[in-house]
Design an enzyme around this catalytic site. Structure first.
Site, PDB file in Angstrom:
ATOM      1  N   GLY A  85       7.987   7.222  -3.962  1.00 11.02           N
ATOM      2  CA  GLY A  85       8.086   7.931  -5.213  1.00 11.02           C
ATOM      3  C   GLY A  85       9.202   8.771  -5.681  1.00 11.02           C
ATOM      4  O   GLY A  85       9.852   9.112  -4.467  1.00 11.02           O
ATOM      5  N   ALA A 133       0.889  -1.151  -0.091  1.00  8.92           N
ATOM      6  CA  ALA A 133       0.031  -0.108   0.048  1.00  8.92           C
ATOM      7  C   ALA A 133       0.844   1.168   0.206  1.00  8.92           C
ATOM      8  O   ALA A 133       0.547   2.286  -0.277  1.00  8.92           O
ATOM      9  CB  ALA A 133      -1.010  -0.024   1.342  1.00  8.92           C
ATOM     10  N   TYR A 143      10.330  10.848 -15.830  1.00  2.66           N
ATOM     11  CA  TYR A 143      11.193  11.190 -14.742  1.00  2.66           C
ATOM     12  C   TYR A 143      12.564  11.281 -14.979  1.00  2.66           C
ATOM     13  O   TYR A 143      13.482  11.748 -14.296  1.00  2.66           O
ATOM     14  CB  TYR A 143      10.669  10.403 -13.377  1.00  2.66           C
ATOM     15  CG  TYR A 143       9.581  10.250 -12.975  1.00  2.66           C
ATOM     16  CD1 TYR A 143       8.524  11.318 -13.176  1.00  2.66           C
ATOM     17  CD2 TYR A 143       9.045   9.501 -11.928  1.00  2.66           C
ATOM     18  CE1 TYR A 143       7.231  11.266 -12.966  1.00  2.66           C
ATOM     19  CE2 TYR A 143       7.828   9.732 -11.252  1.00  2.66           C
ATOM     20  CZ  TYR A 143       6.994  10.585 -11.848  1.00  2.66           C
ATOM     21  OH  TYR A 143       5.826  10.436 -11.357  1.00  2.66           O
TER      22      TYR A 143
END
Length: 293
Positions: A19, A15, A49
């Site tokens: 990042g 969960a 990214y």
């Protein structure tokens, strides 16, 4: 120890993850290594990214078995289209140094060229059927985007990664996701975006409701916000390159917010978006070439 979410195709995913948006390549290896040592087993990156290679290096050097780390990345809009997206998977897998990606998302919808978005998602469905990805999904899709996608798609997305924090909770998106058994995954989950893109609503970290709840539990505001996400069934991917904050952000499994505290946090929603409006995404404004290597 982390909490686990079961996706709509029965694949399980941590969960809470790390990042790496706006993490410079030279900082990414150390940040991911610190996260994996702390206990994180989900890392979220993206082709846009520019740090997929560094994520892959940190995972490879961690000493963990590949199956222990859930790697998630995203296809940028410049690589949409069926064959283009298949090729983009190869670029990302090559940089990550893996044969299979755990979760592959479309990074944005292209509202003005949705047929191209559909073709990109068809490629994701092919990759899923071929076993080259374990789950597929979308990012920054609004309810109308989901409706348009599902009118043509064979596979319901497993995840929709969107901006969600106490000041911008997007309840209509969350309801649309839940109705389709799509997991809502929060980017900027602790409102980091509120710190540098002020719209008059202030910073989540300074909010008296959040700091008050944090004081009650002897926790940080960031920990309270992450606990809020987890208890309400969302996935969260806080970004940091600071080892101490990375560790603190993972230390959210030893306390529980009350129903009243959850409602108080829900009530902070201002309806003010801090990130780009998904309806404004176009190739002309946001397109960029994703390097081959």
């Amino acid at each position: 120890m982390t909490e686990i979410i079961t996706l709509n195709n029965q694949v399980t995913m941590p969960a809470l993850g790390l990042g790496v948006y706006q993490a410079a390549p030279e900082e990414t290896v150390a940040a991911v290594a610190a996260a994996l040592r702390t206990g994180y087993r989900l890392v979220d990156t993206a082709a846009a990214y520019g740090n997929e290679r560094e994520v892959g290096r940190a995972v490879a050097e961690s000493g963990l078995d590949r199956d222990e780390v859930f790697i998630e990345t995203k296809i940028w809009i410049s690589d949409y289209g069926y064959e283009e997206t298949l090729h983009a998977f190869g670029k990302s897998a090559g940089k990550l140094g893996v044969e299979r990606i755990d979760l592959l998302l479309l990074h944005q919808a292209l509202p003005g060229d949705f047929d191209r978005t559909i073709e990109a998602y068809r490629a994701l469905e092919t990759l899923l059927a071929d076993g080259r990805v374990r789950a597929i999904g979308v990012s920054n899709f609004m309810p109308d985007h989901l409706d348009a996608l599902l009118a043509k798609a064979a596979v319901v997305p497993a995840v929709n990664q969107v901006e969600v924090h106490p000041y911008f909770a997007q309840p209509e998106v969350q309801r649309a996701d839940a109705a389709r058994e799509i997991v809502t995954q929060a980017w900027s989950p602790i409102g980091g975006i509120t710190s540098y893109r002020d719209t008059g609503a202030g910073r989540t970290f300074d909010d008296p409701v959040i700091t008050g709840i944090a004081a009650e539990h002897d926790r940080t505001p960031a920990q309270v916000m992450l606990r809020w996400h987890l208890q309400e069934g969302r996935s969260a991917i806080p970004k940091s390159v600071n080892p101490e904050r990375i560790a603190a952000n993972f230390d959210v499994f030893g306390f529980t917010l009350t129903d009243e505290e959850l409602k108080a946090l829900d009530a902070l929603d201002t309806g003010v978006r801090r990130g780009p409006d998904p309806s404004d995404i176009t190739l002309e404004a946001f397109g960029r070439e994703i390097p081959e290597a």
